[in-house]
Design a protein around this motif. Structure first.
Motif, PDB file in Angstrom:
ATOM      1  N   ARG A 270      39.198  55.322 -14.915  1.00 27.49           N
ATOM      2  CA  ARG A 270      38.214  54.573 -15.700  1.00 27.49           C
ATOM      3  C   ARG A 270      36.898  55.333 -15.790  1.00 27.49           C
ATOM      4  N   ALA A 271      36.522  56.014 -14.714  1.00 24.82           N
ATOM      5  CA  ALA A 271      35.251  56.742 -14.685  1.00 24.82           C
ATOM      6  C   ALA A 271      35.301  58.041 -15.486  1.00 24.82           C
ATOM      7  N   VAL A 272      36.451  58.726 -15.495  1.00 28.03           N
ATOM      8  CA  VAL A 272      36.515  60.009 -16.212  1.00 28.03           C
ATOM      9  C   VAL A 272      36.902  59.853 -17.675  1.00 28.03           C
ATOM     10  N   ALA A 273      37.571  58.773 -18.025  1.00 29.27           N
ATOM     11  CA  ALA A 273      38.112  58.615 -19.375  1.00 29.27           C
ATOM     12  C   ALA A 273      37.061  58.785 -20.476  1.00 29.27           C
ATOM     13  N   PRO A 274      35.879  58.185 -20.360  1.00 23.44           N
ATOM     14  CA  PRO A 274      34.901  58.363 -21.445  1.00 23.44           C
ATOM     15  C   PRO A 274      34.514  59.823 -21.679  1.00 23.44           C
ATOM     16  N   HIS A 275      34.453  60.608 -20.615  1.00 25.82           N
ATOM     17  CA  HIS A 275      34.120  62.026 -20.760  1.00 25.82           C
ATOM     18  C   HIS A 275      35.241  62.774 -21.457  1.00 25.82           C
TER      19      HIS A 275
END
Length: 261
Positions: A124-129
């Protein structure tokens, strides 16, 4: 084959030992810049000293969403982004399996919180990047307990990781992000000698007999190494594996007696 990993930015959780450490070494050997993540700062520093190339160490607890988000922010801040996430932080498997009457809610919750929710938090934390740049790879390390009985908690957590993987693959795929799960079986790591010694002591058998039984459970009739599992993961984390997403890949030397299709 050029895996096209040179310069890629990778986060590997559970990187201070075992399969996670072997994966960090494998990615670094292919030219990736690796952010090694674990809870124990001293163990992480010692592990990083054995990894070639450029590494960054970040201590984080994947059961804590704030810790996970801080870890990803630090990694992105230092490297300018993130291309690969390998989720390998989990409670160690392979110990005595309790009977149903001794399976506690707390033990199952701990397994699920670390391995399933921990993987979800990191993804969830890396997906936007990854979606913003139009490319990324997420590899979740699960286990062959997803494909066999024998451990209630082990099967639950590993099946859940496979379900998480397929859902992430469908959602993130249109944005260029591939997600895959790897199922190791019994793997030779630094924990294996003590595990075998414990099983031998509890069963009254020799360590050689215990090791032979464990080896016989695979099609290869030997225990695969952490480095051999890492080779599979490194390929799946690479741009060359773009066609593989949403699927579960066995990496246990062959799961005898079962057919998966």
């Amino acid at each position: 084959m050029d895996l096209q990993l040179n310069g890629k930015r990778a986060i590997v959780t559970g990187a201070s030992r075992g399969i996670g450490l072997a994966i960090a070494r494998g990615l670094a050997a292919e030219g990736a810049v690796v952010v090694m993540v674990a809870r124990n700062e001293a163990a992480l520093a010692a592990a990083a000293a054995t990894v070639p190339g450029t590494t960054v160490t970040v201590t984080a607890d994947t059961t804590d969403d704030t810790s996970v988000r801080s870890m990803v922010e630090q990694a992105v801040g230092e490297l300018g982004g993130v291309d690969i996430l390998v989720n390998a932080a989990a409670q160690p498997a392979g110990g005595p399996v309790p009977p149903l009457t001794e399976v506690t809610d707390e033990a199952v919750h701990a397994d699920f919180d670390t391995k399933v929710l921990g993987y979800l938090r990191c993804a969830r934390a890396v997906a936007p990047h990854m979606t913003a740049q139009g490319w990324g790879r997420i590899v979740n390390i699960s286990g062959l307990n997803a494909r066999r009985t024998g451990s209630v908690s082990g099967s639950i957590r590993n099946v859940a990781v496979a379900a998480l993987t397929a859902n992430l693959a469908d959602e993130l795929g249109p944005h260029g992000v591939g997600v895959v799960v790897v199922h190791p079986g019994m793997v030779e790591t630094e924990r294996t000698p003590a595990l075998i010694a414990d099983r031998a002591a509890r069963s009254g058998r020799t360590e050689e007999q215990v090791r032979a039984d464990l080896a016989a459970a695979s099609s290869l009739h030997r225990i695969v190494t952490a480095e051999e599992v890492a080779d599979v993961v490194v390929f799946l984390a690479s741009p060359r594996a773009v066609a593989v997403t949403g699927d579960s890949i066995g990496a246990g030397g062959g799961n005898r007696g079962a057919i998966h299709y």
